[in-house]
Design an enzyme around this catalytic site. Structure first.
Site, PDB file in Angstrom:
ATOM      1  N   LYS A 192       0.845  -1.191   0.000  1.00 42.61           N
ATOM      2  CA  LYS A 192       0.000   0.000   0.000  1.00 42.61           C
ATOM      3  C   LYS A 192       0.881   1.242   0.000  1.00 42.61           C
ATOM      4  CE  LYS A 192      -3.412   2.485   2.871  1.00 42.61           C
ATOM      5  NZ  LYS A 192      -4.160   2.494   4.130  1.00 42.61           N
TER       6      LYS A 192
ATOM      7  N   GLU B 271      -8.231  10.928  14.150  1.00 45.13           N
ATOM      8  CA  GLU B 271      -7.294   9.821  14.362  1.00 45.13           C
ATOM      9  C   GLU B 271      -6.274  10.081  15.464  1.00 45.13           C
ATOM     10  OE1 GLU B 271      -4.404   6.987  11.606  1.00 45.13           O
ATOM     11  OE2 GLU B 271      -5.888   8.309  10.686  1.00 45.13           O
TER      12      GLU B 271
ATOM     13  N   GLU C  74      -7.189  -2.664   3.885  1.00 41.19           N
ATOM     14  CA  GLU C  74      -6.448  -1.467   4.291  1.00 41.19           C
ATOM     15  C   GLU C  74      -6.441  -1.317   5.806  1.00 41.19           C
ATOM     16  OE1 GLU C  74      -6.551   2.395   2.361  1.00 41.19           O
ATOM     17  OE2 GLU C  74      -7.943   1.570   0.884  1.00 41.19           O
TER      18      GLU C  74
ATOM     19  N   GLU D 160     -12.446  10.224  -3.573  1.00 41.76           N
ATOM     20  CA  GLU D 160     -12.284  10.103  -2.118  1.00 41.76           C
ATOM     21  C   GLU D 160     -11.547  11.313  -1.554  1.00 41.76           C
ATOM     22  OE1 GLU D 160      -9.852   7.319   1.010  1.00 41.76           O
ATOM     23  OE2 GLU D 160     -11.053   6.278  -0.520  1.00 41.76           O
TER      24      GLU D 160
END
Length: 463
Positions: A218, A267, A311, A446
């Protein structure tokens, strides 16, 4: 909201100081009335514009507002590790500190942020922040649930007289008695997505790399939106709009002269408190629905989507593996749940562990950053690809922002859903994880969704 001279503490600081090594007097006063850190942040605009910070956790159980700078840590030597440099500064300060602080998140602590990638050249818009910028504030207001404290940090020399602290008291009184300024974000003249074609091309090239590699899993690719305002943007107005329009977020603001870095991020990177370590695994994204039924449908699809679950699993595994090197008795919540913000919902899991005695929060933050949610997997390989593909420096975007005290406890969030304004020019940042089955056009959409929260805060329209 007056404060009195702590004469005994002042005399102790003078005895502790030398001509070459002054002491730090860190005096904590608890208010008896309801005091708002946000209001005091705004009142400090005239006296300390360009030297303020603000922090609030998602649960609203902790708010910090700092203004004035007693000392700053600015990491500008690229040969030295900024995390280690901050630790060295704190250790040196601790031995010459005199304080009456007994409550956590009061007394001497540093607030600021690290750069995403100190190995690349600092972008011109990030010059004042360098590889890290942290403030030890002159005044800091701490709200912990219903209790409110003021910390005053003053450098004391052996021959200082009481009028030094009295002058600081007078400064505080001036702020406390000031009127709240009118708050309004200046008109947003233009907002333009920057280089969408380059993003699509880079995303397609990274997909090819991923499909042809057994080692690379990724890469998180970011892009920018350029903003222009009529005048310099007021950080107090930005802060007020973030609090009004976002939820389930850490709110942060960091001023440095005419530069302002701000965000409402969902986060947590790491929190260390009373020997416990907390982290969060946040990855995978879906829009919010316009109706309750549509929102539930989109959330359920996210919870079962193979790409997003993969992910998220990368993030969980990396955080779990990294924390095992610093902790004991580590536990992770059993399965992902939805973390819902106004515009976006994510997959979320909680991590908790007991910290080893010799470990600092800065060590943990350094090891975790960037998680696969912000960098990719493997960590160093993904960072190298980001360096090649992204022409602009991410600066503090996507990096740890938060605070650390003299005992190396504190909290860092990941600075996403964020923006930078310098004078009347601004940049918004957004990123997305590219995996082997990613569709570049969908990843572009996104990132548009991720621009939306801060664009709305700054007066922009729906994309």
């Amino acid at each position: 909201m007056g404060i009195t001279l702590p004469l005994a503490l002042f005399e102790q600081a003078k005895r502790h100081a030398t001509k070459d090594e002054p002491a730090l007097l860190s005096y904590v006063h608890e208010f008896t009335s309801d005091v708002s850190p946000l209001v005091l942040y705004q009142k400090a605009k005239d006296a300390f514009s360009g030297e303020r910070f603000f922090w609030q956790n998602p649960e609203k159980t902790l708010t910090l507002a700092g203004f004035g700078v007693t000392e700053q840590f600015l990491a500008q030597d690229k040969q030295k590790d900024a995390y280690v440099g901050l630790e060295d500064r704190i250790r040196a300060l601790k031995v010459r500190t005199v304080t009456n602080a007994t409550e956590k998140q009061t007394g001497p602590l540093y607030f600021g942020g690290f750069a995403f990638d100190p190995e690349r050249e600092t972008g011109k818009e990030w010059q004042v922040f360098k590889d890290a910028l942290f403030y030890l504030p002159l005044f800091m207001v701490t709200k912990k649930k219903e209790r409110v404290f003021l910390t005053v940090n003053v450098v004391i020399y052996p021959d200082d007289e009481t009028n030094k602290f009295e002058a600081v008291q007078a400064q505080w009184e001036k702020i406390a008695n000031a009127a709240v300024p009118s708050l309004e974000i200046d008109t947003l003249v233009s907002a333009k997505e920057l280089d969408p074609d380059a993003f699509l091309e880079n995303a397609a090239e990274i997909v090819s790399l991923l499909q042809g590699s057994e080692d690379l899993h990724k890469v998180v690719l970011s892009r920018r939106m350029g903003l222009r305002f009529g005048h310099q943007v007021d950080s107090g107005a930005v802060l007020e709009q973030m609090i009004k329009t976002q939820n389930s977020s850490y709110f942060f603001v960091l001023e440095k002269g005419s530069a302002l870095f701000f965000g409402a991020t969902p986060e947590r990177l790491v929190e260390v408190s009373d020997g416990e370590v907390y982290s969060a695994c946040v990855a995978g994204s879906a829009p919010r629905g316009k109706t309750e039924a549509e929102d539930e449908k989109l959330g359920n699809e996210l919870l079962t989507d193979a790409k997003n679950l993969r992910e998220h699993r990368y993030v969980v595994d990396m955080i779990e593996d990294t924390l095992r090197g610093f902790t004991e008795d580590l536990s992770v919540s059993s399965e992902p749940v939805l973390l819902k913000n106004r515009d976006i919902q994510h997959l979320y899991m909680h991590v908790k562990a007991k910290k080893r005695a010799d470990v600092t929060i800065t060590e943990i933050a350094r090891a975790l950053h960037p998680t696969p949610a912000l960098g990719g997997l493997p960590q160093q390989m993904a960072k190298a690809i980001i360096r090649m593909k992204e022409t602009d420096d991410r600066g503090l975007y996507g990096a740890p922002v938060g605070f650390v005290n003299m005992d190396f406890e504190g909290e860092f969030a990941v600075a996403i859903r964020s923006g930078l304004v310098v004078d009347s020019l601004g940049i918004l940042f957004a990123g997305c994880g590219i995996v082997s089955d990613s569709v570049p056009a969908k990843e572009l959409e996104e990132t548009r969704m991720k621009f939306q929260p801060m664009l709305r805060v700054l007066g922009g329209t729906e994309l």
